[in-house]
Scaffold this active site. Structure first.
Site, PDB file in Angstrom:
ATOM      1  CG  ASP A 105     -63.829  34.525 -32.603  1.00 46.40           C
ATOM      2  OD1 ASP A 105     -62.978  34.940 -31.727  1.00 46.40           O
ATOM      3  OD2 ASP A 105     -65.016  34.439 -32.570  1.00 46.40           O
ATOM      4  CG  ASP A 132     -61.900  38.242 -37.332  1.00 44.63           C
ATOM      5  OD1 ASP A 132     -62.850  38.290 -36.598  1.00 44.63           O
ATOM      6  OD2 ASP A 132     -61.566  37.030 -37.752  1.00 44.63           O
TER       7      ASP A 132
END
Length: 308
Positions: free
Chosen positions: A63, A61
């Site tokens: 963010d 991922d």
């Protein structure tokens, strides 16, 4: 799709959009990665990842896992600087990024609004233009926000000869720029529709968020001949539990409260590279004033086009 027959029409539609978004993202990611010549740095063999396991890969991922804050907001800062939207829209929504940075938790509703408005902003612009701008924005706002600890985890997979992919709701073109600048294999991201190289203002499927991320990883693993039981995934958000649950080696990185609890219950590995979190929260008034304007201007893209 027959297996979805037990679902209500609305849930079948949502599931179908997740599958479409995931498959579109996987296709875009593979196409992009084929243009990059991969190299492996020499190094000592770690216990994990396993050296030379070509059936394994890692999915990160973006963010608050690889990068501090939300990439979409940082991208918006660059668009604002280049006058893609107006100053009067800035203050109204800047608080979203300040909240994200302080709490470290993604708000799906606010992020959805930002993505919807971003589509309106880029409509009519060429894909090549946004990619070129993305290179500049990475240097201006993103490079200094990469978590060194997470970057080292990604490098361990690269050193073991494995492919490493970003998996993010950010536009796939911007995600691809970040992946390339970090030396990663490629990126799975939200696919915006384009015709003859020009954005139409529509998405292919839906934003790559939650279940759609899992579908993207599943589709890419199938296309690449990967064994998901031998793969690893890394995220900070409970929204990514579907993706983390797909692989044999899930990691909670800088986890939110729900993911931390879930990871502990399932004995998943945790890493937290944040420092001074309590001190940061004590300074909310100052941080909100400075961080909202200097760190969150991209939230101004939310709603201002859609509600005119």
């Amino acid at each position: 799709m027959a297996a979805l027959g037990w679902l209500t029409p609305r849930r079948r539609s949502a599931t179908a959009r997740s599958v479409l978004a995931g498959e579109a993202s996987a296709e875009a990611a593979r196409k992009s990665s084929q243009e990059v010549e991969e190299t492996s740095a020499p190094g000592e063999e770690p216990a994990f990842p396993v050296l030379g396991d070509d059936k394994a890969a890692a999915f990160f991922d973006l963010d608050n896992t690889v990068m501090q804050g939300a990439s979409l907001f940082h991208f918006g800062r660059g668009l604002y600087k280049r006058k893609f939207f107006e100053t009067r829209d800035l203050a109204k929504f800047a608080w979203q990024q300040a909240w994200f940075r302080l709490a470290g938790i993604e708000d799906p509703e606010h992020m959805q609004e930002a993505r919807d408005s971003a589509l309106s902003i880029v409509q009519g612009h060429r894909v090549s233009e946004l990619m070129s701008i993305g290179e500049e924005i990475y240097d201006e706002y993103m490079a200094e926000r990469i978590w060194p600890g997470t970057r080292a985890l990604a490098q361990a997979h690269l050193d073991a000869g494995q492919k490493v992919w970003l998996v993010t709701a950010a536009p796939v073109e911007i995600a691809g720029v970040i992946a390339r600048r970090l030396g990663l294999t490629g990126a799975l991201g939200t696919v915006a529709e384009s015709v003859d190289g020009v954005y139409t203002g529509k998405l292919v499927g839906e934003p790559l968020h939650g279940p759609a991320k899992a579908e993207a990883v599943r589709a890419l693993a199938s296309a690449e001949g990967l064994d998901l039981n031998r793969c690893a995934a890394y995220s900070d958000s409970h929204n990514d539990i579907p993706m983390l649950s797909l692989v044999g080696h899930p990691y909670a990185i800088n986890p939110d409260t729900k993911l931390r609890r879930h990871a502990r219950n399932l004995d998943w590995r945790l890493r937290d590279y944040r420092t001074g979190r309590k001190a940061a929260k004590v300074g909310i008034p100052a941080a909100a004033g400075v961080g909202a304007v200097a760190g969150g201007t991209a939230a101004a893209i939310a709603l201002h086009r859609r509600r005119r």
